[in-house]
Design an enzyme around this catalytic site. Structure first.
Site, PDB file in Angstrom:
ATOM      1  N   SER A  81       0.842  -1.201   0.000  1.00 38.88           N
ATOM      2  CA  SER A  81       0.000   0.000   0.000  1.00 38.88           C
ATOM      3  C   SER A  81       0.872   1.244   0.000  1.00 38.88           C
ATOM      4  O   SER A  81       2.014   1.220   0.497  1.00 38.88           O
ATOM      5  CB  SER A  81      -0.899   0.018   1.239  1.00 38.88           C
ATOM      6  OG  SER A  81      -1.554   1.272   1.384  1.00 38.88           O
TER       7      SER A  81
ATOM      8  N   TYR B 298      -1.783  -1.053  10.186  1.00 40.79           N
ATOM      9  CA  TYR B 298      -1.888  -1.352   8.756  1.00 40.79           C
ATOM     10  C   TYR B 298      -0.652  -0.857   8.018  1.00 40.79           C
ATOM     11  O   TYR B 298      -0.039  -1.586   7.232  1.00 40.79           O
ATOM     12  CB  TYR B 298      -3.140  -0.690   8.193  1.00 40.79           C
ATOM     13  CG  TYR B 298      -3.349  -0.890   6.708  1.00 40.79           C
ATOM     14  CD1 TYR B 298      -3.982  -2.027   6.225  1.00 40.79           C
ATOM     15  CD2 TYR B 298      -2.920   0.068   5.796  1.00 40.79           C
ATOM     16  CE1 TYR B 298      -4.190  -2.207   4.867  1.00 40.79           C
ATOM     17  CE2 TYR B 298      -3.117  -0.099   4.434  1.00 40.79           C
ATOM     18  CZ  TYR B 298      -3.750  -1.237   3.972  1.00 40.79           C
ATOM     19  OH  TYR B 298      -3.937  -1.408   2.623  1.00 40.79           O
TER      20      TYR B 298
END
Length: 243
Positions: A141, A155
């Site tokens: 990401s 995350y």
């Protein structure tokens, strides 16, 4: 058919994962999916129910136990493994969990799904990947490279770790004939977009959200013979957000 290629995909139920299923199915691949959700009743690819494994990647024991179940279905070869599953917990009001607020158990669960499951599956299926001279794609990401307004600390750090793991795996799996790469999506139009994302989009060079199919196309490239000399890299799919 005996020469049909096989993909194993985690996190297949929506968004990028679902688009990836459709992309590979269009190319005639057999797609084996892993998800903590049961196979949905309304799914548009044939054979999906038979090739779906209900698996909670947050459980180390369940993930390790699933290896043998997966191997039995493969018949000796795995042409591609796409580690797409990911979770990003929020505050009770849906806000970002930062380093001061994220408890250790939550952090651990995120890492089990977003990071550890990737190497557990790849290592457990290394013989099948090697037999097919296959490819591994880890979905990281943009949040792994910079602080993101919506993605939480657990995350983000798990995705940064996954990017580093991709390099390590490329080094270790290369002699087996297996390529390992990553893709780092930015703002993709899925059901989990956070309110306020439109402000980020206004600052992107391409001025629009990405589509799941556009990410799936890059995954396809990294699993195809078109990228036969590409390994150990992370491709950013983010409309120039990183610049």
């Amino acid at each position: 058919m005996s020469d049909q290629k096989t993909l194993l995909l985690t996190g297949a139920s929506r968004g990028i994962g679902h688009a990836t299923v459709m992309r590979f199915a269009k190319e005639g691949w057999r797609v084996i999916t892993c998800s903590r959700q049961p196979f949905p009743e309304k799914c548009p690819w044939g054979g999906g129910r038979e090739d779906h494994i209900e698996l909670d990647l947050a459980s180390p024991d369940a993930t390790i136990a699933a290896i043998e179940q997966i191997r039995e279905r493969l018949g000796g070869k795995l042409h591609a493994l796409v580690n797409n599953a990911g979770i990003s917990p929020k505050t009770p009001t849906g806000g970002r969990l930062n380093t001061l607020e994220t408890d250790l158990r939550t952090w651990g669960k995120v890492f089990h799904v977003n990071f550890f499951a990737s190497i557990v599956l790849a290592r457990g299926l290394k013989d099948e990947l090697s037999a097919a001279k296959g490819s591994v794609v880890n979905v990281t990401s943009i949040a792994g490279a910079r602080v993101h307004p919506f993605a939480g600390a657990a995350y983000a750090t798990s995705k940064a770790a996954l990017a580093a793991l991709t390099r390590e795996m490329a080094h270790d799996f290369g002699p087996l004939g297996v390529r390992v790469n990553a893709i780092a999506p930015g703002e993709i139009e899925t059901s989990i977009l956070s309110p306020g994302t439109e402000k980020i989009v206004e600052g992107l060079p391409l001025r629009r959200l990405g589509q799941p199919s556009e990410v799936a196309d890059v995954i396809w490239f990294l699993c195809s013979d078109q990228s036969s000399y590409v390994t150990g890299t992370e491709i950013e799919v983010n409309a120039g957000q990183h610049v």
